[in-house]
Scaffold this active site. Structure first.
Site, short mmCIF file in Angstrom:
data_model
loop_
_atom_site.label_atom_id
_atom_site.label_comp_id
_atom_site.label_asym_id
_atom_site.label_seq_id
_atom_site.Cartn_x
_atom_site.Cartn_y
_atom_site.Cartn_z
N GLY A 131 43.68 40.11 47.14
CA GLY A 131 42.24 40.22 47.29
C GLY A 131 41.72 41.44 46.57
O GLY A 131 42.47 42.34 46.20
N CYS A 132 40.41 41.46 46.37
CA CYS A 132 39.82 42.56 45.61
C CYS A 132 39.90 43.88 46.38
O CYS A 132 40.33 44.90 45.85
CB CYS A 132 38.39 42.23 45.22
#
Lengths: 342, 342, 342, 342
Positions: free
Chosen positions: A146-147
């Site tokens: 995920g970011c």
């Protein structure tokens, strides 16, 4: 050599960034773009700037799966990709959250429903390239991070591995540009609501916490829990993770700087800042990360920072970086974009 | 009754906001506006929207001091107001940082030079209205709090006073709109640099830490140190303080909510949010604050938030709120602005 | 083959964009970067993202002129480059305004001072590539067009050449992002002033009018005068020219569309829009232009539009496009950037 | 005296601005707020900043019509208010487009469907206050002008009335902040799409053209047609109309300036700029307009500008201004907001 690549979820922001990056990739060539809401429509309608997909029409996910693309970049919504990829070919980089957690129980806890294919989880490698390069290179299934986790882990993992910060009490204050909410957006993400505004959201319960803790636990060699507060910032792209942790007994600024230097010495995409501090704009549109660490001697706290482009190193950029490794290509192939200034 | 008011530093952002607020104030009437760089020029040139100052020309600080304004709002740069105000009349609200610290040694430590008038410090009241209302009402000299301290203290002080968070390990991650840098701005504050960008700055050494610690020490009844990381966010106005602290043993969400409820029950300018979280836009142009607190039971950490307009409650709004008290006026007089939506 | 290139004015926005583009250019290699205010400082300090100039220090303009770079990209302030380039080698693309006008009298009229080197003007080719490709390819001296003229001319010149719009009464309403003001910026260009603001400026007297009229006169074969109103828009990059002109007698939408189609049929960097209208974001960071034309049958007016990136096709992009032609390289070499979405 | 007021369409942007303005109005008191999608929900949920409506729940339009509010501010979508208001009490200001055109045939032409209540049109007064003050004061039904027409007419009508510009060939290039699209927004109005972007839209066919032509025809005393190009600008609020027209034979700058001076000499909400040019930010949140005119002697063209807040003078502000007149109140009652700087 040309390697055929397909993008699933090609109408979303991460899908768009994949197509944009792959347009200039020397080896991967996009042969299919799936977007369930736009099946049959020309890809050029959505992406008039991309010559490489001008001859394609959007297809369904099923059509891609039945095809012969050698690599799938999957950017489907949560829950849509689990169980989708049977064993064997083709290789897959999944940009969604379905395959990032090793433990199906953790998935259920954070996503609020049981994982549909728990037995498959062990076949996926968590693709934070800098920490799992070797496994990624040997993998057929890579779960792209995920970011927020990408930023938080780049800032914290080396310090934790080196024993320079206490395992308890780690706090991550993260800020994201609006594209982090995806193209769907919705209430609160229209221009007038998001512009000139700033707010925290999803406090105590953001799904990305599970990933962060899984990987920090790995780095520390003992269970780690973090408090995590994400914020929405009025800009299109960029994530900044500002982390705070208690220093262990004898930690100095020099120790901290050395830990980062050692961790990232030969990394092509991580820039360690010394006098300066990370700025999201300097990374926009690229796969680069900027990291920095400061020892606050008055409080004994360590302040660690990482900035990335949420759609670059936080999504499509890292996905291509991983795919490069999976095919034995130069790690930076196709990732030569330079940030706009200004 | 009309009370004559003068604004020092009337060409800066806080000065501008003072003039804007006072334009609609039922009792204070601006009789002089000092701006050293513009002496002699018509105030209307800088503020064509403000009818109340259309007849004035900018004067020097000295001219204001020699005049007979009954209240001075001073928004001069650091170091420029210490020693400026002799004993006695007129009343002064100083929006700058020269008179906020009780201890001249602390001033020297954080500002890097000795205080020019240490003996005067004891005559100033720290004007975070909600915590010092009674002293402000009796004071002739009020040191208006900094923008970051106002937000951080509104979020943390009640929790610390109530013994719900540990005194050690308090962390404040603060974010400010660009107007916080003042009108002078300079490198990094031009549109093209600040827009679509996000970065921390002044990590470990921001001057506002001294104020925050002074007041939290007061609230806790024991010495407090905080780690503090400010950030620049691409919007004109607004500050958000996102604070993290360790909960004390038996703390619950109910305890935390009660502490805020009790602290701010009758406060006209503090809005406690329950299901919602603070958003800066909802306060823009006003003297309001939004506060919220969340207990993260997994980590035992307390996450406390406060949002304000850095030029409103964080500067000119609170200055007028304090001045109202100093003159026995209704506390909300002239502070009726409602935020723009959108 | 590697062609050595030098950038004059390398600390400005256009200079920065030149370095960014040249970083990925297959043939040009930057061997010197001149910035008078930063002589001796490492270029990497200003441009940490650009590996290709990491080994350079800023030098003076004189040092570049005495060196052996085969092509100079000059992005100096008005008035600084006239007379600077002696006859012969190296080739020069001048991004400034000193050499764009054929007629020294026009220069004096619009710039308010006599041209220092009027005899040299005839040796310069006006480098709006699409209209002067052949001359550019043969030139040693190319005057790169201004950003507004590039947009206005792309929208209007083919219509005027084709006799579809009246020569009298052409109006250009142009809008620019803030980077158009250059890095120096100054009052009105700080974030807080430019953000959430919109205004016309330099009405009736903008220097770019001279270029627009010179080239439209060429296209029409008779003297053309235009009214021109530029505006400042709160975004970093992008120019949109919205032009209005009276249609000639029998003009139809089909005629207008054909004129654009014919003019730009084989152009690699001009995209003609049909159902859609130009949007600046779709071109940001690229050398592309989007053009469209609409016939307003109710009023008999022709509405013509062109959007570009003011630093791309409006400055550095077109400069590289021209330089490619000057060296017989593929016209699109090094200009493969794709716009960010979002 | 307190006059009960109801707002129809209270969940939209114009509705929100009406509630915000009325919160501080000395005479009007909001007794009902209709929003069909939110019937039964507390108004405070949508507008936590507005104390004056904290006790209300959203109701249906029908409930308002059956009630006894003395004035209705109607901000319903196109087509929803025609035929809604029977003869007689209460007074109505309609902010929508249903009652602005005198001629039902024009309505049908521009809105693409027949008007449902053509016979009622003659009972409505077009409420551009500065030009129809007397009729408004005597009216029970006021059709509040559109945002673009308000700006365009303020810039052009006095010049046309005075015979200083030619009736043929008037061009209006207009730019609006994103709130002009309404709260519903939709594709293209999410933050990531609108931010850092600029584009024209609805070229040749915008509905507001009908209003502009109707009123300019009135001003000129002969039929007027205009070409009109609206643009979307990345900011929340603000409209700028930049108009171009051919000067009549002997027109001078002095004539033009005099025409504006005469037209707006005693106007409380129109500011004529001389050396300066209109800027939207200076009007944001207010009912003010800024106008300016320049004679371009080279081309014989007149360039006229007006800036307003599209939700202020372009919608809710002017609605309250009109309502004040309809009830014999001071025209500026409740309209004392000053723009935020910055």
């Amino acid at each position: 050599m040309t390697i055929s690549a397909a993008v699933l979820g090609a109408s979303g922001f991460a899908g768009a960034e994949l197509l944009r990056i792959l347009e200039a990739h020397p080896e991967f060539s996009v042969t299919a773009a799936a977007a369930s809401s736009q099946v049959g429509k020309p890809v050029a309608g959505a992406y008039p700037s991309l010559a490489s997909v001008a001859h394609l029409s959007f297809v369904s996910v099923q059509e891609v799966l039945a095809g012969d693309a050698e690599i799938l970049f999957s950017s489907l919504p949560h829950n849509a990709s689990m169980g989708l990829f049977a064993d064997g070919r083709p290789k897959v980089v999944d940009l969604g959250g379905d395959h990032r957690l090793d433990d199906a129980a953790q998935y259920e806890k954070w996503f609020g429903e049981p994982h549909a294919s728990p037995e498959s989880l062990s076949s996926w490698v968590y693709g934070l390239t800098e920490f799992h390069r070797k496994e990624v290179a040997e993998a057929d299934r890579v779960a792209n991070p995920g970011c927020y986790p990408t930023a938080a882990l780049l800032a914290l993992a080396p310090l934790l591995s080196a024993g320079l910060i206490e395992a308890d009490g780690i706090h991550v204050d993260a800020k994201s540009g609006v594209s982090g909410a995806g193209r769907a957006g919705g209430e609160g993400f229209d221009f007038c609501s998001a512009n000139e505004n700033l707010s925290p959201y999803a406090v105590t319960g953001h799904k990305h916490i599970a990933e962060i803790e899984q990987e920090l636990t790995l780095a520390a060699g003992r269970p780690i829990r973090v408090s995590f507060v994400p914020h929405l910032v009025p800009m299109n792209r960029g994530i900044l993770a500002s982390c705070a942790a208690q220093a262990t007994a004898a930690t100095t600024q020099a120790d901290l700087s050395s830990a980062l230097a050692e961790a990232y010495r030969d990394e092509p995409f991580v820039r360690i800042l010394d006098g300066d501090l990370p700025r999201t704009k300097r990374l926009s549109g690229t796969n680069f990360a900027e990291v920095a660490v400061r020892f606050d001697s008055r409080t004994g706290r360590v302040l660690a920072f990482a900035a990335i482009d949420n759609l670059g190193k936080g999504a499509a950029g890292q996905a291509v970086q991983n795919a490069n490794l999976m095919f034995g290509l130069p790690e930076a192939a196709g990732l030569g974009d330079r940030p706009l200034l200004p």
